[in-house]
Scaffold this motif. Structure first.
Motif, PDB file in Angstrom:
ATOM      1  N   ILE A   1       0.847  -1.183   0.000  1.00 16.47           N
ATOM      2  CA  ILE A   1       0.000   0.000   0.000  1.00 16.47           C
ATOM      3  C   ILE A   1       0.891   1.244   0.000  1.00 16.47           C
ATOM      4  CG2 ILE A   1      -0.267   0.404   2.474  1.00 16.47           C
ATOM      5  CD1 ILE A   1      -3.246   0.772   1.898  1.00 16.47           C
TER       6      ILE A   1
ATOM      7  N   LEU B   1      12.371  -2.971   6.994  1.00 18.16           N
ATOM      8  CA  LEU B   1      11.593  -3.056   8.230  1.00 18.16           C
ATOM      9  C   LEU B   1      10.856  -4.389   8.301  1.00 18.16           C
ATOM     10  CD1 LEU B   1      10.126   0.546   8.508  1.00 18.16           C
ATOM     11  CD2 LEU B   1      11.731  -0.537  10.066  1.00 18.16           C
TER      12      LEU B   1
ATOM     13  N   VAL C   1       8.030  -5.626  10.808  1.00 11.94           N
ATOM     14  CA  VAL C   1       6.994  -4.598  10.833  1.00 11.94           C
ATOM     15  C   VAL C   1       6.012  -4.873   9.698  1.00 11.94           C
ATOM     16  CG1 VAL C   1       6.504  -2.138  10.615  1.00 11.94           C
ATOM     17  CG2 VAL C   1       8.575  -2.888  11.756  1.00 11.94           C
TER      18      VAL C   1
ATOM     19  N   VAL D   1       1.923  -3.007   5.616  1.00 14.65           N
ATOM     20  CA  VAL D   1       0.821  -2.080   5.368  1.00 14.65           C
ATOM     21  C   VAL D   1       0.959  -0.846   6.264  1.00 14.65           C
ATOM     22  CG1 VAL D   1      -1.663  -1.775   5.440  1.00 14.65           C
ATOM     23  CG2 VAL D   1      -0.706  -3.917   4.654  1.00 14.65           C
ATOM     24  N   ILE D   2       1.261  -1.089   7.538  1.00  9.81           N
ATOM     25  CA  ILE D   2       1.334   0.041   8.465  1.00  9.81           C
ATOM     26  C   ILE D   2       2.548   0.904   8.164  1.00  9.81           C
ATOM     27  CG2 ILE D   2       1.494   0.656  10.896  1.00  9.81           C
ATOM     28  CD1 ILE D   2      -0.103  -1.859  11.478  1.00  9.81           C
ATOM     29  N   SER D   3       3.720   0.270   7.940  1.00 12.30           N
ATOM     30  CA  SER D   3       4.894   1.093   7.646  1.00 12.30           C
ATOM     31  C   SER D   3       4.689   1.823   6.315  1.00 12.30           C
ATOM     32  CB  SER D   3       6.164   0.244   7.616  1.00 12.30           C
ATOM     33  OG  SER D   3       6.072  -0.749   6.628  1.00 12.30           O
TER      34      SER D   3
ATOM     35  N   ILE E   1       1.851   2.963   5.081  1.00 14.53           N
ATOM     36  CA  ILE E   1       0.988   4.125   5.288  1.00 14.53           C
ATOM     37  C   ILE E   1       1.764   5.252   5.965  1.00 14.53           C
ATOM     38  CG2 ILE E   1      -1.006   4.968   6.575  1.00 14.53           C
ATOM     39  CD1 ILE E   1      -2.053   3.345   4.459  1.00 14.53           C
ATOM     40  N   MET E   2       2.572   4.900   6.970  1.00 18.15           N
ATOM     41  CA  MET E   2       3.360   5.923   7.657  1.00 18.15           C
ATOM     42  C   MET E   2       4.265   6.629   6.644  1.00 18.15           C
ATOM     43  SD  MET E   2       2.399   5.779  10.685  1.00 18.15           S
ATOM     44  CE  MET E   2       1.022   4.769  11.130  1.00 18.15           C
ATOM     45  N   LEU E   3       4.904   5.835   5.763  1.00 14.02           N
ATOM     46  CA  LEU E   3       5.817   6.426   4.787  1.00 14.02           C
ATOM     47  C   LEU E   3       5.051   7.250   3.749  1.00 14.02           C
ATOM     48  CD1 LEU E   3       8.359   3.552   4.435  1.00 14.02           C
ATOM     49  CD2 LEU E   3       8.854   5.871   5.168  1.00 14.02           C
TER      50      LEU E   3
ATOM     51  N   TRP F   1       2.598   9.264   4.397  1.00  7.74           N
ATOM     52  CA  TRP F   1       2.434  10.608   4.964  1.00  7.74           C
ATOM     53  C   TRP F   1       3.765  11.323   5.072  1.00  7.74           C
ATOM     54  CZ3 TRP F   1      -2.128  12.791   5.085  1.00  7.74           C
ATOM     55  CH2 TRP F   1      -3.250  11.960   5.026  1.00  7.74           C
ATOM     56  N   ILE F   2       4.803  10.573   5.466  1.00  7.90           N
ATOM     57  CA  ILE F   2       6.127  11.191   5.568  1.00  7.90           C
ATOM     58  C   ILE F   2       6.544  11.709   4.192  1.00  7.90           C
ATOM     59  CG2 ILE F   2       8.558  10.749   6.049  1.00  7.90           C
ATOM     60  CD1 ILE F   2       7.585   8.620   8.101  1.00  7.90           C
TER      61      ILE F   2
ATOM     62  N   TYR G   1       4.622  15.008   3.202  1.00 10.21           N
ATOM     63  CA  TYR G   1       5.095  16.243   3.832  1.00 10.21           C
ATOM     64  C   TYR G   1       6.493  16.609   3.335  1.00 10.21           C
ATOM     65  CZ  TYR G   1       1.031  16.046   6.849  1.00 10.21           C
ATOM     66  OH  TYR G   1      -0.254  16.023   7.314  1.00 10.21           O
ATOM     67  N   THR G   2       7.330  15.596   3.079  1.00 10.50           N
ATOM     68  CA  THR G   2       8.670  15.889   2.560  1.00 10.50           C
ATOM     69  C   THR G   2       8.569  16.511   1.172  1.00 10.50           C
ATOM     70  OG1 THR G   2       9.377  13.895   3.703  1.00 10.50           O
ATOM     71  CG2 THR G   2      10.958  14.909   2.223  1.00 10.50           C
TER      72      THR G   2
END
Lengths: 313, 377
Positions: free
Chosen positions: B91, B136, B142, B145-147, B149-151, B153-154, B157-158
């Motif tokens: 994802i 990860l 890890v 899917v969760i990592s 999604i976090m990436l 958003w990161i 913003y970057t």
């Protein structure tokens, strides 16, 4: 400082509610990646109540009506997950993702339709609730107390007691660890999984309405809930699927999320001259780092994500 | 007929078509709820897309624009498909797409690179971005899917932060490549002439299709692809058989990241889109890729058609009557289609067991007929 505390507590409440929702679902054996979408739908339910209920009703009625509105819609929405993943044994990751996309799209289409019907020139996906929001707030000096902080604590107590002290909770967890064994002693695995999914719907819906009431007095549904459902999953993993640890994890994540809202209130943070984007991405960076360190020795329910098949050994 | 239905490919095709029909039907019901008056017209508008206009040259132009956006969607879908074959749900493709967009726009506008280096840079950055998820997953367990999604958003913003340096002074959008960096626009090799001189049709479209075929060959005809699929089917068995399952996970996500990032380069380097530096959500291209990959039956060739179809209805959202409905109705329909794709396995097993049952019936009928014959003799 007080403002930071206030935002930390309210964001922690959101994360706690949603993470507990994820906790119930995963303990029953269903990975609920659709939390984000369920939050959006829950938020929509509450926002619609606030829009149509006149702001003059007593605060108690308002609070109860809003909570009911979001819970009803969120639970109805989470049945979509249950039908696909429990009844038809669909891929839980795929269905969860679909629910996230569907939640935002459906809420946007629906709110836009309402707005355009009310005023043909209004094509926004925003619902305003300036008046209705006051029912949830009590000002204690400069501190804005929000009733959702109480709701979150009640949810925590409920989760702890029901998971560890009741027959229902222990059976639920058995279905996430070893459903075949649970079935062999007469526990209806499908029923338990349905219970897990629906409870997670209730809690995620509450989290959704709590999130859009935190700080702002209108919500643009096109934006969804900005990955909060996934942050809550990170909180849940960091909390090792245990309610009390989840509460502590939620406080930590809430703090970082709050910082991005109020960092300009601190002189020393402003003097560092870090762009706002850095603060915005902070909660996500922190959760990645935390996950990297805590996932290795994961205490995840063993059977989560695997559709239950009676015939399998 | 029954032999035809037994084929995996045929079953996938039937399941996908069912998803499309049901998706459009459910979309129609939603439209009926919102405003019964214009629902039929609106759903037809979504299905028709470029055929909504009657002028031939406008039709060609709209069709070409949809094609130009199908190429990046196909790349995102391939990224998701490739990872899914290894049992990973990428994802994070949405974030890798953002990373690619950021890399190619920044290198073009800030450093003045020409198109090929920009594209290669985007691929490299995307691969690195995918590698984070892979590392990860492989070493820290890890959930991807969760990592991912976090990436996402990161990355968003970057990209907003970096691309703010190359934006137009009066708008929140990055400078048009044709003004700021014409050397970075992909060459069209005269392909645009086939579509009424459409400037957005470039080598992107054929390149994406060729890559889909390459991915199919890698997955089905090479040892590497075999190892990847084996890892996807059973990680422990693959490890036991001596395959480097950790390396394979990381490599897969690097390739997935490269594909998604290349997709961004194929769109932003046609100058069709500019990046909005105040964007508050990740572009939907990566998520639509999920729809395309699953609708295509997780087959690279099927995905080519599915990508076009998803882009077709997404673009067609612009043609619905805005006084009654919003253009997001097409997002809604593609989300419904993704949800329905969850039932594909169920549809396939239903078809298979239906065939098995009818075969069984026939066998029994034959057996009893033979038994009767035996009785006569």
């Amino acid at each position: 400082m007080l403002l930071l505390l206030q935002y930390t507590l309210i964001f922690a409440s959101v994360l706690l509610l949603v993470a507990l929702g994820g906790c119930f679902s995963e303990h029953s054996g269903v990975i609920n990646l659709g939390l984000e979408g369920i939050m959006v739908i829950g938020a929509l339910g509450g926002a619609l109540v606030m829009r149509y209920l006149s702001a003059t009703v007593s605060p108690v009625v308002m609070i109860l009506a809003v909570l009911c509105g979001s819970v009803v819609l969120a639970v109805a929405y989470s049945t979509l997950l249950g039908v696909a993943c429990i009844k038809f044994r669909a891929d839980q990751t795929l269905v969860g993702t679909a629910l996230n996309l569907l939640g935002v799209a459906a809420a946007t289409v629906f709110v836009k339709a309402i707005n355009t019907a009310a005023d043909p020139n209004d094509v926004s996906s925003t619902i305003q609730y300036v008046g209705a929001k006051k029912a949830f707030l009590i000002n204690v000096g400069n501190f804005e107390f929000n009733w959702f902080m109480v709701v979150a604590i009640l949810a925590l107590v409920f989760a702890y007691v029901s998971l560890y002290k009741t027959r229902f909770g222990l059976r639920l967890m058995a279905c996430g660890e070893h459903p075949q064994a649970a079935d062999s002693v007469g526990i209806n695995v499908h029923k338990m999984r349905w219970a897990g999914v629906l409870i997670s719907g209730v809690l995620a819906g509450l989290g959704g309405i709590c999130y859009i009431l935190a700080g702002v007095s209108e919500w643009k549904f096109e934006n969804g809930v900005a990955g909060f459902g996934f942050l809550a999953l990170a909180v849940m993993i960091f909390g090792q699927w245990k309610p009390t640890r989840i509460a502590l994890a939620a406080l930590l994540f809430g703090l970082f999320r709050a910082l991005s809202n109020v960092y300009f209130g601190f002189d020393f943070l402003v003097s560092l001259n870090i762009p706002g984007s850095i603060y915005n991405m902070m909660p996500y960076v922190i959760s990645l780092i935390v996950l990297a360190f805590t996932s290795k020795k994961s205490r995840a329910p063993k059977a989560e994500g695997i559709p239950y098949d009676k015939g399998q050994r | 007929m029954r032999d035809l239905l037994k084929k995996q490919g045929m079953q996938s095709l039937i399941a996908s078509l069912l998803c499309i029909v049901l998706g459009l039907l459910l979309g129609y019901i939603v439209l009926l709820f919102i405003n019964p008056g214009g629902a039929s017209q609106a759903i037809l508008a979504v299905a028709k897309n470029f055929l909504n206009t009657t002028r031939a040259n406008l039709q060609v132009k709209n069709f070409a624009n949809t094609l130009a956006k199908s190429a990046p969607l196909l790349m995102c879908a391939l990224s998701i498909l490739f990872a899914y074959k290894v049992g990973l749900f990428n994802i994070g493709a949405a974030g890798q797409y953002v990373a690619g967009a950021c890399a190619c726009l920044y290198s073009a506008l800030a450093w003045g690179w020409s198109w090929l280096p920009c594209m290669l840079f985007a691929i490299a950055v995307g691969a690195l971005y995918g590698a984070i998820v892979g590392l990860l997953k492989a070493y820290c367990n890890v959930n991807e899917v969760i990592s991912g999604i976090m990436l996402n958003w990161i990355g968003l913003y970057t990209a907003n932060m970096l691309l703010a340096n190359v934006k137009e002074s009066t708008s929140p959008y990055t400078v048009h490549l044709k003004d700021g960096a014409p050397q970075a626009i992909l060459p069209s090799l005269g392909l645009g002439k086939l579509f009424e001189n459409n400037q957005y049709i470039t080598i992107a479209v054929p390149l994406a299709i060729v890559l889909a075929i390459v991915i199919m060959v890698i997955l089905n005809k090479t040892r590497f692809g075999y190892e990847l699929r084996a890892t996807g089917n059973n990680k422990n068995a693959a490890k036991y058989a001596g395959m480097a399952e950790k390396r394979n996970i990381i490599l897969t996500l690097m390739i997935g990241g490269a594909l998604a990032a290349l997709g961004a380069s194929l769109l932003y380097q046609t100058d069709y889109m500019q990046w909005e530096v105040t964007a508050s959500s990740v572009p939907s291209m990566g998520f639509n890729g999920i729809a395309a990959a699953f609708l295509g039956g997780l087959n690279p060739i099927g995905t080519i058609f599915a990508s076009y179809f998803i882009q077709h209805i997404t673009d067609a959202g612009a043609f619905v009557d805005k006084t009654m409905y919003s253009s997001q109705i097409s997002d809604l329909i593609s989300a419904i289609i993704i949800y329905l794709c969850g039932f594909v396995l169920f549809i396939k097993t239903t078809i298979s067991s239906g065939i098995a049952r009818s075969e069984e019936r026939e066998r029994r009928r034959k057996a009893s007929a033979e038994a009767e014959k035996g009785g006569e003799a």
